[in-house]
Design a protein around this motif. Structure first.
Motif, PDB file in Angstrom:
ATOM      1  N   ASP A   1     -25.656  -9.447   2.347  1.00  0.00           N
ATOM      2  CA  ASP A   1     -26.985  -9.488   1.744  1.00  0.00           C
ATOM      3  C   ASP A   1     -27.497  -8.102   1.377  1.00  0.00           C
ATOM      4  OD1 ASP A   1     -26.998 -12.254   1.835  1.00  0.00           O
ATOM      5  OD2 ASP A   1     -27.999 -12.344   3.764  1.00  0.00           O
ATOM      6  N   ASP A   2     -28.842  -7.955   1.325  1.00  0.00           N
ATOM      7  CA  ASP A   2     -29.455  -6.812   0.652  1.00  0.00           C
ATOM      8  C   ASP A   2     -29.222  -5.452   1.310  1.00  0.00           C
ATOM      9  OD1 ASP A   2     -31.861  -8.443  -1.116  1.00  0.00           O
ATOM     10  OD2 ASP A   2     -31.151  -9.384   0.708  1.00  0.00           O
ATOM     11  N   VAL A   3     -29.269  -5.368   2.639  1.00  0.00           N
ATOM     12  CA  VAL A   3     -29.351  -4.068   3.316  1.00  0.00           C
ATOM     13  C   VAL A   3     -27.983  -3.429   3.547  1.00  0.00           C
ATOM     14  CG1 VAL A   3     -30.268  -2.835   5.317  1.00  0.00           C
ATOM     15  CG2 VAL A   3     -31.485  -4.822   4.425  1.00  0.00           C
ATOM     16  N   HIS A   4     -27.053  -4.193   4.107  1.00  0.00           N
ATOM     17  CA  HIS A   4     -25.705  -3.678   4.356  1.00  0.00           C
ATOM     18  C   HIS A   4     -24.664  -4.669   3.865  1.00  0.00           C
ATOM     19  CE1 HIS A   4     -28.113  -1.815   7.684  1.00  0.00           C
ATOM     20  NE2 HIS A   4     -27.345  -0.763   7.456  1.00  0.00           N
ATOM     21  N   HIS A   5     -23.495  -4.160   3.554  1.00  0.00           N
ATOM     22  CA  HIS A   5     -22.293  -4.964   3.365  1.00  0.00           C
ATOM     23  C   HIS A   5     -21.244  -4.406   4.315  1.00  0.00           C
ATOM     24  CE1 HIS A   5     -22.959  -6.833  -0.897  1.00  0.00           C
ATOM     25  NE2 HIS A   5     -24.069  -6.849  -0.169  1.00  0.00           N
ATOM     26  N   ASN A   6     -20.838  -5.184   5.304  1.00  0.00           N
ATOM     27  CA  ASN A   6     -19.867  -4.726   6.297  1.00  0.00           C
ATOM     28  C   ASN A   6     -20.238  -3.354   6.858  1.00  0.00           C
ATOM     29  OD1 ASN A   6     -18.030  -6.980   6.247  1.00  0.00           O
ATOM     30  ND2 ASN A   6     -17.337  -6.283   4.235  1.00  0.00           N
ATOM     31  N   GLY A   7     -21.531  -3.196   7.161  1.00  0.00           N
ATOM     32  CA  GLY A   7     -22.019  -1.972   7.778  1.00  0.00           C
ATOM     33  C   GLY A   7     -22.334  -0.847   6.823  1.00  0.00           C
ATOM     34  N   ALA A   8     -21.953  -0.955   5.551  1.00  0.00           N
ATOM     35  CA  ALA A   8     -22.242   0.089   4.557  1.00  0.00           C
ATOM     36  C   ALA A   8     -23.618  -0.163   3.948  1.00  0.00           C
ATOM     37  CB  ALA A   8     -21.176   0.102   3.473  1.00  0.00           C
ATOM     38  N   PHE A   9     -24.434   0.861   3.864  1.00  0.00           N
ATOM     39  CA  PHE A   9     -25.824   0.752   3.431  1.00  0.00           C
ATOM     40  C   PHE A   9     -25.907   0.609   1.911  1.00  0.00           C
ATOM     41  CE2 PHE A   9     -30.038   2.881   2.576  1.00  0.00           C
ATOM     42  CZ  PHE A   9     -30.810   1.839   3.058  1.00  0.00           C
ATOM     43  N   MET A  10     -26.613  -0.441   1.465  1.00  0.00           N
ATOM     44  CA  MET A  10     -26.819  -0.678   0.029  1.00  0.00           C
ATOM     45  C   MET A  10     -28.093   0.062  -0.385  1.00  0.00           C
ATOM     46  SD  MET A  10     -24.135  -2.462  -0.260  1.00  0.00           S
ATOM     47  CE  MET A  10     -24.141  -3.182  -1.900  1.00  0.00           C
ATOM     48  N   MET A  11     -27.946   1.320  -0.654  1.00  0.00           N
ATOM     49  CA  MET A  11     -29.066   2.247  -0.743  1.00  0.00           C
ATOM     50  C   MET A  11     -30.102   1.932  -1.825  1.00  0.00           C
ATOM     51  SD  MET A  11     -28.870   6.382  -0.780  1.00  0.00           S
ATOM     52  CE  MET A  11     -27.742   6.419  -2.174  1.00  0.00           C
ATOM     53  N   PRO A  12     -29.742   1.849  -3.105  1.00  0.00           N
ATOM     54  CA  PRO A  12     -30.798   1.674  -4.116  1.00  0.00           C
ATOM     55  C   PRO A  12     -31.508   0.328  -4.013  1.00  0.00           C
ATOM     56  CG  PRO A  12     -28.629   1.504  -5.120  1.00  0.00           C
ATOM     57  CD  PRO A  12     -28.416   1.976  -3.717  1.00  0.00           C
TER      58      PRO A  12
ATOM     59  N   TYR B   1     -29.692   9.896  -7.194  1.00  0.00           N
ATOM     60  CA  TYR B   1     -29.302   9.745  -5.790  1.00  0.00           C
ATOM     61  C   TYR B   1     -28.310  10.814  -5.362  1.00  0.00           C
ATOM     62  CZ  TYR B   1     -31.784   5.377  -4.934  1.00  0.00           C
ATOM     63  OH  TYR B   1     -32.763   4.439  -4.743  1.00  0.00           O
ATOM     64  N   LEU B   2     -27.485  11.267  -6.278  1.00  0.00           N
ATOM     65  CA  LEU B   2     -26.569  12.361  -5.960  1.00  0.00           C
ATOM     66  C   LEU B   2     -27.354  13.639  -5.673  1.00  0.00           C
ATOM     67  CD1 LEU B   2     -23.492  12.637  -5.770  1.00  0.00           C
ATOM     68  CD2 LEU B   2     -23.491  13.471  -8.121  1.00  0.00           C
ATOM     69  N   ARG B   3     -28.418  13.853  -6.433  1.00  0.00           N
ATOM     70  CA  ARG B   3     -29.260  15.035  -6.225  1.00  0.00           C
ATOM     71  C   ARG B   3     -30.026  14.947  -4.898  1.00  0.00           C
ATOM     72  NH1 ARG B   3     -32.310  14.179  -9.961  1.00  0.00           N
ATOM     73  NH2 ARG B   3     -34.111  13.421  -8.794  1.00  0.00           N
ATOM     74  N   ILE B   4     -30.510  13.757  -4.543  1.00  0.00           N
ATOM     75  CA  ILE B   4     -31.235  13.588  -3.279  1.00  0.00           C
ATOM     76  C   ILE B   4     -30.331  13.910  -2.104  1.00  0.00           C
ATOM     77  CG2 ILE B   4     -32.363  11.878  -1.785  1.00  0.00           C
ATOM     78  CD1 ILE B   4     -33.177  10.429  -4.412  1.00  0.00           C
ATOM     79  N   GLY B   5     -29.077  13.484  -2.195  1.00  0.00           N
ATOM     80  CA  GLY B   5     -28.097  13.881  -1.187  1.00  0.00           C
ATOM     81  C   GLY B   5     -27.955  12.923  -0.029  1.00  0.00           C
ATOM     82  N   THR B   6     -28.784  13.070   0.987  1.00  0.00           N
ATOM     83  CA  THR B   6     -28.581  12.340   2.232  1.00  0.00           C
ATOM     84  C   THR B   6     -29.712  11.354   2.508  1.00  0.00           C
ATOM     85  OG1 THR B   6     -29.778  13.941   3.595  1.00  0.00           O
ATOM     86  CG2 THR B   6     -27.440  14.391   3.178  1.00  0.00           C
ATOM     87  N   TYR B   7     -29.434  10.434   3.408  1.00  0.00           N
ATOM     88  CA  TYR B   7     -30.464   9.495   3.860  1.00  0.00           C
ATOM     89  C   TYR B   7     -31.604  10.247   4.537  1.00  0.00           C
ATOM     90  CZ  TYR B   7     -32.408   5.200   5.894  1.00  0.00           C
ATOM     91  OH  TYR B   7     -33.232   4.148   6.235  1.00  0.00           O
ATOM     92  N   ALA B   8     -31.253  11.304   5.274  1.00  0.00           N
ATOM     93  CA  ALA B   8     -32.279  12.108   5.940  1.00  0.00           C
ATOM     94  C   ALA B   8     -33.235  12.718   4.918  1.00  0.00           C
ATOM     95  CB  ALA B   8     -31.625  13.204   6.779  1.00  0.00           C
ATOM     96  N   ASN B   9     -32.719  13.118   3.761  1.00  0.00           N
ATOM     97  CA  ASN B   9     -33.572  13.677   2.710  1.00  0.00           C
ATOM     98  C   ASN B   9     -34.511  12.626   2.136  1.00  0.00           C
ATOM     99  OD1 ASN B   9     -32.394  16.179   3.007  1.00  0.00           O
ATOM    100  ND2 ASN B   9     -31.001  15.946   1.260  1.00  0.00           N
ATOM    101  N   ILE B  10     -34.025  11.380   2.018  1.00  0.00           N
ATOM    102  CA  ILE B  10     -34.887  10.297   1.545  1.00  0.00           C
ATOM    103  C   ILE B  10     -36.028  10.075   2.534  1.00  0.00           C
ATOM    104  CG2 ILE B  10     -34.983   7.818   1.082  1.00  0.00           C
ATOM    105  CD1 ILE B  10     -32.133   8.004   0.015  1.00  0.00           C
ATOM    106  N   CYS B  11     -35.692  10.015   3.821  1.00  0.00           N
ATOM    107  CA  CYS B  11     -36.731   9.832   4.844  1.00  0.00           C
ATOM    108  C   CYS B  11     -37.733  10.981   4.811  1.00  0.00           C
ATOM    109  CB  CYS B  11     -36.093   9.727   6.226  1.00  0.00           C
ATOM    110  SG  CYS B  11     -35.140   8.224   6.486  1.00  0.00           S
ATOM    111  N   LYS B  12     -37.228  12.187   4.606  1.00  0.00           N
ATOM    112  CA  LYS B  12     -38.110  13.351   4.539  1.00  0.00           C
ATOM    113  C   LYS B  12     -39.043  13.259   3.344  1.00  0.00           C
ATOM    114  CE  LYS B  12     -38.000  18.419   4.396  1.00  0.00           C
ATOM    115  NZ  LYS B  12     -37.112  19.620   4.336  1.00  0.00           N
ATOM    116  N   ALA B  13     -38.520  12.786   2.207  1.00  0.00           N
ATOM    117  CA  ALA B  13     -39.335  12.657   0.995  1.00  0.00           C
ATOM    118  C   ALA B  13     -40.472  11.660   1.192  1.00  0.00           C
ATOM    119  CB  ALA B  13     -38.459  12.246  -0.183  1.00  0.00           C
ATOM    120  N   TYR B  14     -40.187  10.578   1.909  1.00  0.00           N
ATOM    121  CA  TYR B  14     -41.211   9.563   2.155  1.00  0.00           C
ATOM    122  C   TYR B  14     -42.091   9.897   3.356  1.00  0.00           C
ATOM    123  CZ  TYR B  14     -39.540   6.225  -1.310  1.00  0.00           C
ATOM    124  OH  TYR B  14     -39.228   5.599  -2.487  1.00  0.00           O
TER     125      TYR B  14
END
Length: 660
Positions: free
Chosen positions: A195-206, A247-260
């Motif tokens: 479903d929406d959030v993960h596929h086999n543990g991989a994060f479906m980011m956008p 998303y390549l420019r944003i880089g990491t999940y931590a950077n997304i959390c920081k932005a928000y």
């Protein structure tokens, strides 16, 4: 003057009678709308819109949707359109739409995929039952009120697509005797395995980053009641060009959390639960809760649903296993998310699926007859348990005993060979002299494989049926192609992946695609026997001309049609709760399954298997070092040489549910 009024009166009648069934004008003329607050057993009030036929001479069945999106338009003088529900409107159904707790105009606090409580009291109690409410009990309390306060025949049906599909599943667990039929459609089911959030543990980011801001804030009941606009939340503008580069420019999940600024609660939830744990298990309804399902259930899904392809199959299989006494049905069409009720035509994107895949066909021949039988006693009981569309032969296939959940012993291994071929013969030779029986590629997180060739601002639903020729041209995608097929090859069921790999780092993703390669002389005009004479602006309105005008401009000769593709995060290969690093250079088995397929490869076509280690930005980049992806920095992202073993001792293969 009297004659003028008489004339105007008949003009009005003619206008009213000609209004499209289900249109706002028709609904205002034939239905009465009211808005009520229905009290749950713990005192929380839920906003509910009720559209009831003005004709009170007969009792009417109820069709209900519970939603986290909106029960609007709000205001008893503001009517929704039910054009897509025309058969129900003509049959005089009562329509009920309810905001779930915590969303929009309802009270209470919202909880994502609110857990089901086992062992609670089903019937509504007068006293407060704090801690004993869930979406099943809210459904029970709502139905109890409805059958006492509407002109109903005592029969209730519930349906919903996506998140409302989850609420339909939970409604099926309510145990209310008036709830006779339920249809969870593309239901949110398991946000870690699929479903929406993960596929086999991989994060479906956008999918999640684009969804959560408006979902958490714009539909929060406190914000709705206070009239806050979406713009007032001042969310960061992360998208500027296209999602690949952004998303390549944003880089990491931590950077997304920081932005928000950590303002999105679900970003915190994902970060706090990187592995399968008690949180994910408690918020997954199919894990042990789908027992004792009383109403008839028709699960509906899309074979090419980018959001919830996993959920429909998982819900059906779980009910079949846990509640074998349930009158259970499955419908799987060649659809994107919700297409079966949202204007599906004969063509979707570059692919033709025919007039029996359209919204009109589905509603009139599949969905409405199901509810009509159980709520009205009209028509016949569905004759087969499962109806699944074959996306290659473009026809419905019926299964009286249910959808074939093919086990490993019933699948056929198609082995990957180092010379780029795929067939049923196990490898026994060597091609790569430097590393015999191995195909290698460099996976670089700085240059991930795009999920589509076209720059886009958001994830397109079309990627599920896309031409994969752009990926085949990448050096970090390896392709294995069969000989031209001389006979039809039909697949029915789950696809199993079994790779033997070694990598130069401690983690990696593995994306495997099953592809139907069309002949080099293929065109829809020749396939469908349509003449070329019809132009886009042709005045001919014949059925043949209308279909010809839909033919896409895509070059279909050699088209690489994505039948199924999915990802496995390598560190979860042995356990989703206890991830394990790879030992660099050590041959390691990676096995996983992808959602079921129903497809016939026609003679003249080829089977292709593509393997790659990034699918960006559909799937977030794996740093390819064993770490916590949700907290790591850019230094964790390292290139890795991925080697796929294709030897006699380590035979990578794709196990297909081949109908012999």
């Amino acid at each position: 003057m009297k004659r003028i009024y008489t004339f105007l009166f008949f003009v009005f009648l003619a206008f009213s009678s000609s209004a499209q069934v289900g249109s706002r004008e028709y609904m205002m003329e034939n239905y009465q709308k009211r808005e009520v607050m229905i009290t749950m057993r713990d005192g929380v009030e839920l906003f509910t819109s009720i559209y009831e036929p003005k004709d009170q001479s007969v009792k009417h069945p109820i069709i209900m949707e519970r939603t986290c999106y909106s029960a609007g338009p709000y205001g008893e003088d503001k009517y929704s359109s039910f054009v897509d529900e025309a058969p129900y409107v003509e049959a005089g159904y009562i329509f009920v739409i309810q905001d779930v707790r915590g969303k929009n105009m309802s009270g209470g606090t919202y909880d994502d995929i609110r857990p089901f409580i086992e062992g609670k009291k089903l019937s509504k109690k007068v006293s407060k039952n704090v801690g004993q409410t869930d979406e099943a009990s809210d459904t029970y309390d709502t139905i109890e009120w409805l059958i006492k306060n509407t002109n109903s025949n005592g029969c209730v049906g519930q349906k919903g697509i996506s998140y409302p599909g989850f609420y339909a599943t939970m409604g099926a667990l309510s145990g209310h005797p008036a709830l006779k039929a339920v249809s969870p459609q593309a239901p949110v089911t398991d946000w870690f395995h699929g479903d929406d959030v993960h596929h086999n543990g991989a994060f479906m980011m956008p999918e999640m980053i684009s969804f959560q801001p408006f979902f958490e804030y714009l539909m929060n009941n406190e914000n709705v009641r206070s009239g806050k606009s979406y713009a007032s939340f001042k969310f960061p503008q992360l998208m500027h060009t296209d999602i690949y580069n952004d998303y390549l420019r944003i880089g990491t999940y931590a950077n997304i959390c920081k932005a928000y600024g950590d303002s999105l609660s679900y970003l915190r939830t994902v970060r706090e639960h990187p592995n399968w744990d008690e949180y994910w298990e408690s918020h997954t309804v199919s894990k042990g809760h789908l027992h004792d399902v009383k109403p008839a259930v028709m699960v509906v899904g899309g074979l090419f649903d980018k959001e919830d392809c996993y959920g429909a199959f998982d819900t059906y299989k779980s009910i079949k296993e846990q509640s074998p006494e349930t009158e259970l049905y499955l419908v799987e069409g060649p659809w994107y998310h919700g297409a079966w009720s949202r204007g599906m035509k004969e063509f979707w994107g570059s692919m033709y699926f025919g007039d029996k895949a359209t919204t009109e066909y589905y509603v009139e021949n599949i969905e409405y007859p199901f509810f009509a039988y159980y709520l009205e006693g009209k028509g016949e009981k569905p004759s087969v348990e499962a109806r699944v569309f074959d996306s290659g032969s473009r026809e419905w296939v019926e299964y009286s005993e249910g959808w074939p959940m093919v086990k490993a012993s019933a699948t056929t291994a198609f082995y990957l060979h180092a010379d780029g071929t795929v067939n049923q013969m196990k490898p026994d030779g060597t091609v790569n002299q430097a590393k015999p029986g191995v195909v290698s590629y460099l996976s670089d997180p700085a240059h991930p494989v795009p999920y589509r060739a076209i720059p886009e601002r958001s994830v397109s639903k079309d990627y599920m049926i896309d031409d994969q020729r752009f990926a085949a041209q990448r050096p970090d995608v390896v392709c294995f192609t069969s000989e031209v097929l001389t006979e039809p090859m039909t697949l029915r069921g789950e696809v199993e992946i079994e790779l033997y790999v070694d990598i130069t780092t401690t983690d990696a993703d593995f994306i495997v695609k099953v592809i139907d390669v069309f002949p080099d002389d293929f065109s829809w005009f020749s396939e469908l026997k349509l003449p070329y004479r019809y132009g886009r602006n042709s005045d001919d309105d014949s059925a043949e001309a209308k279909l010809a005008k839909q033919v896409p401009n895509t070059l279909m000769a050699g088209y690489q049609f994505l039948v199924r593709g999915d990802v496995m995060r390598g560190k979860f290969r042995e356990s989703f709760s206890d991830p394990k690093p790879f030992v660099p250079g050590e041959t390691t088995k990676v096995s996983f399954t992808v959602p079921d397929v129903s497809h016939t490869f026609k003679p003249g076509h080829k089977l292709m298997i593509q393997v790659q280690s990034s699918w960006f930005p559909l799937v977030d980049r794996n740093p390819q070092t064993f770490c916590d992806i949700y907290t790591c920095d850019e230094s964790a992202y390292q290139p890795s040489t991925i080697s796929i073993h294709c030897s006699e001792k380590a035979s990578s293969c794709v196990k297909l549910p081949l109908v012999k």
